[in-house]
Motif scaffolding. Sequence first.
Motif, mmCIF file in Angstrom:
data_model
loop_
_atom_site.group_PDB
_atom_site.id
_atom_site.type_symbol
_atom_site.label_atom_id
_atom_site.label_comp_id
_atom_site.label_asym_id
_atom_site.label_seq_id
_atom_site.Cartn_x
_atom_site.Cartn_y
_atom_site.Cartn_z
ATOM 1 N N GLY A 94 0.956 -1.312 0.157
ATOM 2 C CA GLY A 94 -0.041 0.083 0.166
ATOM 3 C C GLY A 94 0.764 1.231 0.004
ATOM 4 N N PRO A 95 0.409 2.500 -0.203
ATOM 5 C CA PRO A 95 1.235 3.594 -0.186
ATOM 6 C C PRO A 95 1.696 4.089 1.164
ATOM 7 C CG PRO A 95 -1.254 4.119 -0.198
ATOM 8 C CD PRO A 95 -1.062 2.788 -0.533
ATOM 9 N N LEU A 96 2.545 4.893 1.240
ATOM 10 C CA LEU A 96 3.045 5.452 2.586
ATOM 11 C C LEU A 96 3.289 6.986 2.443
ATOM 12 C CD1 LEU A 96 6.480 5.761 2.915
ATOM 13 C CD2 LEU A 96 6.254 3.326 2.868
ATOM 14 N N LEU A 97 3.305 7.384 3.886
ATOM 15 C CA LEU A 97 3.797 8.970 3.862
ATOM 16 C C LEU A 97 4.647 8.765 4.960
ATOM 17 C CD1 LEU A 97 0.214 10.524 4.154
ATOM 18 C CD2 LEU A 97 1.765 10.579 2.361
ATOM 19 N N ALA A 98 6.010 9.397 4.850
ATOM 20 C CA ALA A 98 6.963 9.651 5.749
ATOM 21 C C ALA A 98 7.325 10.940 6.033
ATOM 22 C CB ALA A 98 8.019 8.505 5.527
ATOM 23 N N TYR A 99 7.861 11.068 7.351
ATOM 24 C CA TYR A 99 8.388 12.252 7.791
ATOM 25 C C TYR A 99 9.745 12.415 8.736
ATOM 26 C CZ TYR A 99 8.481 16.757 10.337
ATOM 27 O OH TYR A 99 9.030 17.997 10.948
ATOM 28 N N VAL A 100 10.881 12.801 8.280
ATOM 29 C CA VAL A 100 12.199 12.499 8.805
ATOM 30 C C VAL A 100 12.300 13.465 10.028
ATOM 31 C CG1 VAL A 100 14.626 12.434 8.658
ATOM 32 C CG2 VAL A 100 13.105 12.217 6.608
ATOM 33 N N THR A 101 12.498 12.759 11.406
ATOM 34 C CA THR A 101 12.698 13.457 12.544
ATOM 35 C C THR A 101 14.148 13.468 13.052
ATOM 36 O OG1 THR A 101 12.199 11.467 13.811
ATOM 37 C CG2 THR A 101 10.309 12.853 13.320
ATOM 38 N N GLU A 102 14.817 12.821 12.410
ATOM 39 C CA GLU A 102 16.228 12.674 13.036
ATOM 40 C C GLU A 102 17.083 12.111 12.049
ATOM 41 O OE1 GLU A 102 17.142 10.464 16.589
ATOM 42 O OE2 GLU A 102 15.367 11.402 17.818
ATOM 43 N N GLY A 103 18.159 12.519 11.868
ATOM 44 C CA GLY A 103 19.326 12.320 10.695
ATOM 45 C C GLY A 103 19.027 12.441 9.315
ATOM 46 N N GLU A 104 19.746 11.871 8.345
ATOM 47 C CA GLU A 104 19.514 11.907 7.068
ATOM 48 C C GLU A 104 18.928 10.649 6.533
ATOM 49 O OE1 GLU A 104 22.873 13.622 5.546
ATOM 50 O OE2 GLU A 104 22.321 15.601 5.979
ATOM 51 N N PHE A 105 18.036 10.760 5.564
ATOM 52 C CA PHE A 105 17.197 9.398 4.933
ATOM 53 C C PHE A 105 17.707 9.314 3.622
ATOM 54 C CE2 PHE A 105 13.780 6.742 3.457
ATOM 55 C CZ PHE A 105 13.581 5.924 4.403
ATOM 56 N N TRP A 106 18.527 8.186 3.394
ATOM 57 C CA TRP A 106 18.689 7.913 2.034
ATOM 58 C C TRP A 106 17.663 7.021 1.311
ATOM 59 C CZ3 TRP A 106 19.681 3.105 -0.168
ATOM 60 C CH2 TRP A 106 20.380 3.071 -1.651
ATOM 61 N N TYR A 107 17.181 7.243 0.137
ATOM 62 C CA TYR A 107 16.090 6.663 -0.352
ATOM 63 C C TYR A 107 16.452 6.476 -2.140
ATOM 64 C CZ TYR A 107 10.961 6.173 -0.597
ATOM 65 O OH TYR A 107 9.726 5.971 -1.037
ATOM 66 N N LEU A 108 16.028 5.232 -2.277
ATOM 67 C CA LEU A 108 16.163 4.938 -3.767
ATOM 68 C C LEU A 108 15.069 4.129 -4.420
ATOM 69 C CD1 LEU A 108 17.825 4.826 -6.452
ATOM 70 C CD2 LEU A 108 18.990 2.950 -5.519
ATOM 71 N N VAL A 109 14.096 4.936 -5.080
ATOM 72 C CA VAL A 109 13.076 3.985 -5.622
ATOM 73 C C VAL A 109 13.399 3.321 -6.845
ATOM 74 C CG1 VAL A 109 10.773 3.998 -6.541
ATOM 75 C CG2 VAL A 109 11.279 5.402 -4.428
ATOM 76 N N ASP A 110 13.192 2.090 -7.411
ATOM 77 C CA ASP A 110 13.651 1.659 -8.708
ATOM 78 C C ASP A 110 13.141 2.463 -9.697
ATOM 79 O OD1 ASP A 110 14.664 -0.446 -7.115
ATOM 80 O OD2 ASP A 110 13.398 -2.062 -8.367
ATOM 81 N N GLY A 111 14.204 2.869 -10.691
ATOM 82 C CA GLY A 111 13.784 3.630 -11.887
ATOM 83 C C GLY A 111 13.922 5.261 -11.619
ATOM 84 N N GLN A 112 14.382 5.655 -10.088
ATOM 85 C CA GLN A 112 14.502 7.020 -10.133
ATOM 86 C C GLN A 112 15.699 7.294 -9.566
ATOM 87 O OE1 GLN A 112 11.038 8.234 -7.461
ATOM 88 N NE2 GLN A 112 9.687 7.137 -8.727
ATOM 89 N N PRO A 113 16.146 8.393 -9.631
ATOM 90 C CA PRO A 113 17.413 8.918 -8.875
ATOM 91 C C PRO A 113 17.233 8.780 -7.522
ATOM 92 C CG PRO A 113 16.480 10.690 -9.731
ATOM 93 C CD PRO A 113 15.383 9.788 -10.191
ATOM 94 N N GLU A 114 18.377 8.294 -6.822
ATOM 95 C CA GLU A 114 18.496 8.388 -5.286
ATOM 96 C C GLU A 114 18.330 9.927 -4.700
ATOM 97 O OE1 GLU A 114 23.009 8.555 -3.240
ATOM 98 O OE2 GLU A 114 22.267 6.904 -4.383
ATOM 99 N N LYS A 115 17.654 9.781 -3.428
ATOM 100 C CA LYS A 115 17.358 11.015 -2.852
ATOM 101 C C LYS A 115 17.796 10.874 -1.318
ATOM 102 C CE LYS A 115 13.311 11.857 -5.740
ATOM 103 N NZ LYS A 115 11.836 12.015 -5.834
ATOM 104 N N ILE A 116 17.962 12.252 -0.763
ATOM 105 C CA ILE A 116 18.405 12.141 0.650
ATOM 106 C C ILE A 116 17.386 13.008 1.299
ATOM 107 C CG2 ILE A 116 19.961 12.755 2.363
ATOM 108 C CD1 ILE A 116 22.120 11.793 0.585
ATOM 109 N N TYR A 117 16.594 12.787 2.199
ATOM 110 C CA TYR A 117 15.765 13.551 3.105
ATOM 111 C C TYR A 117 16.219 13.944 4.368
ATOM 112 C CZ TYR A 117 12.496 12.318 -0.536
ATOM 113 O OH TYR A 117 11.824 12.168 -1.935
ATOM 114 N N LYS A 118 16.112 15.275 4.967
ATOM 115 C CA LYS A 118 16.537 15.769 6.127
ATOM 116 C C LYS A 118 15.700 16.011 6.926
ATOM 117 C CE LYS A 118 20.652 17.593 3.660
ATOM 118 N NZ LYS A 118 21.484 18.416 3.620
ATOM 119 N N VAL A 119 15.819 16.097 8.394
ATOM 120 C CA VAL A 119 15.033 16.455 9.399
ATOM 121 C C VAL A 119 13.907 17.520 8.820
ATOM 122 C CG1 VAL A 119 14.722 17.528 11.616
ATOM 123 C CG2 VAL A 119 16.531 15.705 11.081
ATOM 124 N N GLY A 120 12.768 17.315 9.054
ATOM 125 C CA GLY A 120 11.685 18.358 8.572
ATOM 126 C C GLY A 120 11.158 17.808 7.238
#
Length: 140
Positions: free
Chosen positions: A74-100
């Motif tokens: 199913g779908p999800l929603l996420a919010y980074v509260t600490e650290g830096e979140f590395w994220y790589l969805v197949d077929g897309q460029p990698e992303k880094i999400y920061k606090v907030g």
Amino acid sequence: MLKQSLLVSSVIVALLGGFAHAQQAPVQPSPVQPSPVKRTPLGKVDVPDSNYEVVFGITELAGGFKSGRHSHPGPLLAYVTEGEFWYLVDGQPEKIYKVGESFQLPHSAIHNEGSAGSNPVKVMVVFVVEKGKPLVQPAQ
């Protein structure tokens, strides 16, 4: 005399066996390592008139850890509260999400995720998942 000799021999064998056993290092169980992923469920509610439920929780990932490719039912929603979140969805460029920062993931999208560096990361997550299915499904 034979009886006494047998008794002495038995005691010597028992003592030597005990000594040999004492000289061997005791078998120690390996310490339990904490999991690199900690999921803390905070709440769950059924979506009316559907086969879905909403699961709200916190996911913590150890520093330097990458989860491996997987999906969610199913779908999800996420919010980074600490650290830096590395994220790589197949077929897309990698992303880094920061606090907030927040992001979303479509139903069953195959992705990999983890800490962007050596520090742990903590993310608040809202999953909308099919009832009875596990939150995480390893990718093929």
